[in-house]
Design an enzyme around this catalytic site. Sequence first.
Site, PDB file in Angstrom:
ATOM      1  N   CYS A   1       0.825  -1.199   0.000  1.00 23.01           N
ATOM      2  CA  CYS A   1       0.000   0.000   0.000  1.00 23.01           C
ATOM      3  C   CYS A   1       0.862   1.252   0.000  1.00 23.01           C
ATOM      4  O   CYS A   1       0.352   2.374  -0.070  1.00 23.01           O
ATOM      5  CB  CYS A   1      -0.919   0.021   1.210  1.00 23.01           C
ATOM      6  SG  CYS A   1      -1.980  -1.410   1.290  1.00 23.01           S
TER       7      CYS A   1
ATOM      8  N   ASP B   1       2.731   2.310   2.520  1.00 18.73           N
ATOM      9  CA  ASP B   1       2.915   2.902   3.852  1.00 18.73           C
ATOM     10  C   ASP B   1       3.123   1.814   4.897  1.00 18.73           C
ATOM     11  O   ASP B   1       2.289   0.910   4.998  1.00 18.73           O
ATOM     12  CB  ASP B   1       1.652   3.661   4.307  1.00 18.73           C
ATOM     13  CG  ASP B   1       1.377   4.895   3.493  1.00 18.73           C
ATOM     14  OD1 ASP B   1       2.223   5.792   3.503  1.00 18.73           O
ATOM     15  OD2 ASP B   1       0.310   4.944   2.860  1.00 18.73           O
TER      16      ASP B   1
ATOM     17  N   CYS C   1       5.089   8.051   2.154  1.00 20.71           N
ATOM     18  CA  CYS C   1       5.273   9.359   1.544  1.00 20.71           C
ATOM     19  C   CYS C   1       5.601  10.392   2.627  1.00 20.71           C
ATOM     20  O   CYS C   1       5.582  10.090   3.825  1.00 20.71           O
ATOM     21  CB  CYS C   1       4.020   9.754   0.791  1.00 20.71           C
ATOM     22  SG  CYS C   1       2.598   9.989   1.859  1.00 20.71           S
TER      23      CYS C   1
ATOM     24  N   CYS D   1      -2.782   8.717   5.855  1.00 18.56           N
ATOM     25  CA  CYS D   1      -1.520   8.775   6.604  1.00 18.56           C
ATOM     26  C   CYS D   1      -1.795   9.055   8.081  1.00 18.56           C
ATOM     27  O   CYS D   1      -1.162   8.470   8.957  1.00 18.56           O
ATOM     28  CB  CYS D   1      -0.614   9.867   6.050  1.00 18.56           C
ATOM     29  SG  CYS D   1      -0.158   9.624   4.328  1.00 18.56           S
TER      30      CYS D   1
END
Lengths: 409, 142
Positions: free
Chosen positions: B37, B39, B64, B107
């Site tokens: 994914c 992350d 990211c 996130c």
Amino acid sequence: MAIKLPIYMDNHATTPVDPRVLEAMLPYFTEKFGNSASRNHEFGWVAEEAVENARGQIAKLINATPKEIIFTSGATESTNLAIKGAAEMYREKGNHIITQVTEHKATLDTCKRLEKYGYEVTYLPVQKDGRISLDELRKAITPKTILISIMYANNEIGVVQPIAEIGKIAKEKGIFFHVDGVQAVGKIPVDVQKDGIDLMSISGHKIYGPKGIGALYVRRKNPRVQLAAIIDGGGHERGMRSGTLNVTGIVGLGKACEICQNEMAAESEKLRKLRERLTERIMSRLDETFINGSMEHRLPHNINISFAFVEGESLLMGINDIAVSSGSACTSATLEPSYVLKALGVGEDLAHTSIRFGIGRFNTAEEVDYVADRVVETVQRLRELSPLYEMAKEGVDVSKMTWQTAAEH
Amino acid sequence: MAYSDKVIEHYNNPRNVGSLDKKDPNVGTGLVGAPECGDVMKLQMKVNPDTRIIEEAKFKTFGCGSAIASSSLATEWVKGKTVEEALAIKNTDIVRELSLPPVKIHCSVLAEDAIKAALSDWKKKQGDAEAKPAEPATAASH
């Protein structure tokens, strides 16, 4: 020589207009502004002459004849015209089209639309090196197949398909062969005769020409290809593409082709050396880095590298004075990595860590060194931050772990 | 995409990067996300069992810039807080602080999940009867 920042190294996305191209274009904005379709005065004749000259420059680069060049707004339109135009024109002959999974969206989405209208499309898989299998292609052909559409070279991984071999198969079976030549024309030798190409999409802005201009090569004999127009109107371009010609753009595209033709041999050699320098300077200093796609069958100015355990977007953020492109699309809600890399069998974890470098005419060795150094130091810094790198160093096979929340993503 | 100044600041100067001894009974470890994914966050906290105050927090994140910033901020926020206070941190607080755009909200969700997972691990180690498996905040959104 001092380096000017930011550095542009994303030449598969677009290229700057070569100053010589711009210079050729400028008079056609002001004093030579005529409509090339105006047959009864000097302004029209001057514009028409410029257009015909450009047609010749483009044809020469790909070993075609000037009459086989149709101007469009860009390669996306060219590809739409080639595929939709052939599909409509030859509907009675068949309804089957063959393409492959790493094509540009202009091809894939055009094919998808045709599926809605009752056409059948085979999307060939690619092998690990990014090339299609000729056996798979042969097997996919049916009596209903009217068109094969395969790109010359891929925009993400630079992998060059076996175009001449595909052309031969197409000819044997009496099937038209469309090629998305956007990334290859002007960069490597492309010869529509030797390669057996019947239709080919060309873009201006990928070869140091302006945006908003493209061309479609349409074979006129052995065999003659006819296309149903998708834009109707004044019957320009032998009825295949109506609309007043973009004379300035056409002049620019022609000049860009002429420069490519004259300089291709030296330029591709220079770019290959820069590419090797970049690759060597990065790969020799970092572990767990992988090149995506064939090195043997590849554009000289492309390299696509996965930096394991470092997410692509965060890497781009760290090298924000360098313009390159990431195979990760974390900005989209779906978090989908590159479909091209997935098609190669690159794991989704590695697909998220890839960077595409497209070296161009105006890049220097100093810039290549700067880019390599920035990439290396940023990858090292981000790996210090990466739990996956830490686990890998502890001997955990990250790819075999079960991730708690994976199911919800 | 343009990042907010705060995201850039955390990305350039991440707080509390590193690892704690995961075998320490007072250290809770949360590992959330998945490589495919894009992350993965590892958040660790050292909790004083008497005061239930989080004395140390460390993170490592694959993801990211917004994911890195979210986890960096999470470590900053949990330090000095009690377990209960830390569990009250909501992903929306992180979104607000970092000015995350809609496409980056996952996130912040991941960072909240990481806090919960780490503290759940700590409670389990403490033999805490209340220990429950970490529940993703709003799993559907990522």
